[in-house]
Design an enzyme around this catalytic site. Structure first.
Site, PDB file in Angstrom:
ATOM      1  CE  LYS A 135      74.855   6.793  -1.011  1.00 46.83           C
ATOM      2  NZ  LYS A 135      73.601   7.271  -0.160  1.00 46.83           N
TER       3      LYS A 135
ATOM      4  N   GLY B  25      64.509   8.371   1.827  1.00 46.14           N
ATOM      5  CA  GLY B  25      63.762   8.982   2.825  1.00 46.14           C
ATOM      6  C   GLY B  25      62.151   8.731   2.808  1.00 46.14           C
TER       7      GLY B  25
ATOM      8  CG  ASN C  93      70.572   9.413   7.411  1.00 45.93           C
ATOM      9  OD1 ASN C  93      71.488  10.142   7.078  1.00 45.93           O
ATOM     10  ND2 ASN C  93      69.971   9.825   8.772  1.00 45.93           N
ATOM     11  CB  THR C  94      64.984   8.551   6.703  1.00 45.48           C
ATOM     12  OG1 THR C  94      65.956   9.514   5.793  1.00 45.48           O
ATOM     13  CG2 THR C  94      63.932   9.458   7.368  1.00 45.48           C
TER      14      THR C  94
END
Lengths: 276, 72
Positions: free
Chosen positions: A119, A180, A228-229
């Protein structure tokens, strides 16, 4: 229920399962069933991280490449908790601000892991973590020339997405909102335009905050979602991982089902004929 | 090189002294690391894992040793 209708309902169930199991997606020749890719950062513990990955059903996890701590080499390792034999590690270039930094990082990742699927993200500045598209495009070209298969984080710009595809990106990963931030898909129109124009998989990468955001990305026709977050910073990350798994699945089914047209006004669901 | 034959190198930005005559795989092991779980860059060039035992550590070498950690 008669035995015949039992059999029929079993057949219907089986057909539905077959349809679902056949709904795979492929990137760079690798085929996956799960359309949810999860990050492995920001978790309180590696145990919690592993439990969340398990609950998410993800078959790909993103990982970062960092210096080993030579002062304390006995620290617990990610690979002890999330087995690269069972889950595909997708090394990222998070924290890189130039094409050169990103390429150096991925060369090391290839040596550490032995694969070419990576990535790429090249950031423009720390405040927004917005991608620097000039550097991203340059890095994509170099990586492809070196035999890498880069999945590329990018702005939600249909023209930039096309340029990345032409440069050899194996997947286009536009942001839904800043990394995020948890703000959700900010521009449905551009995500849809990217999906319509792409000949490689499109995954919304970054900005998802909760389950409905992930479902929305999938309803727009994306091949997958990377987050993710949203999971790691939920009060209960493992439960949120389950929620995201369901949301990505539901959004995908809704996209395949084809939603109804919107109307400006009401339309009754019960027949008007025969009213008493 | 010093009078006692030891070498001064840098690993991940930290200075280290090593006895001479070590290959890179031995150097990595001497730090308590498994050479099969890391990637090694020496003076900005990656050393393929298959060559770690063939490349000798030299005085003044600058190593980066990395691995996978959690990340988004």
């Amino acid at each position: 229920m008669t035995s015949k209708s039992c059999i029929l309902s079993e057949v219907a169930k089986l057909t539905a399962q077959q349809e679902i199991s056949a709904d795979t997606w492929s990137v760079a020749g690798r085929t996956f069933t799960s359309r949810l890719i999860v990050g492995t950062g920001k978790y309180k513990t590696l145990e919690q991280n592993a439990a969340a990955v398990e609950a998410s059903g993800a078959e790909i996890v993103t990982v970062a490449v960092r210096r080993v701590n030579i002062s304390d080499p006995g620290q617990p390792r990610l690979t002890d908790f999330i087995d690269p034999q069972n889950v595909t590690y997708l090394p990222n270039t998070a924290g890189c601000f130039t094409a050169e930094e990103a390429i150096r990082t991925l060369r090391l990742a290839r040596e550490a892991g032995g694969w070419n699927l990576v990535k790429l993200e090249v950031l423009g500045e720390a405040k927004t973590l917005y991608p620097d598209m000039r550097e991203t495009l340059r890095a994509t070209e170099s990586l492809v020339a070196e035999g890498f298969e880069p999945m590329v984080y990018c702005v939600d710009d249909p023209i930039a997405a096309k340029q990345l595809e032409e440069a050899g990106a194996v997947a286009i990963m536009p942001l839904g909102a800043p990394i995020g931030s948890g703000l959700g898909v900010q521009n449905r129109v551009t995500i849809r335009l990217i999906v319509e124009g792409a000949n490689v998989p499109v995954l919304v990468d970054a900005g998802v905050g909760t389950a409905s955001d992930a479902a929305e990305a999938m309803e727009l026709g994306c091949d997958g979602v990377l987050m993710n977050t949203a999971i790691a910073e939920a009060k209960d990350p493992v439960l949120m991982a389950r929620a995201m798994k369901s949301a990505v699945y539901s959004g995908r089914l809704a996209y395949l089902a084809g939603r109804m047209q919107k109307r400006r006004y009401a339309d009754p669901s019960s027949p008007l004929a025969g009213l008493i | 090189m010093s009078l006692d034959g030891s070498l001064g190198i840098r690993v991940n930005g930290e200075h280290r002294r090593l006895p001479g005559g070590m290959n890179v795989a031995e150097m990595v092991s001497s730090l308590g690391l498994d050479p099969l779980r890391v990637a090694v860059e020496r003076n900005l060039e990656i050393i393929p894992r298959s060559s770690l035992q063939e490349v000798m550590v030299e005085d003044g070498d600058d190593f980066e040793i990395v691995h996978f950690v959690g990340g988004g």
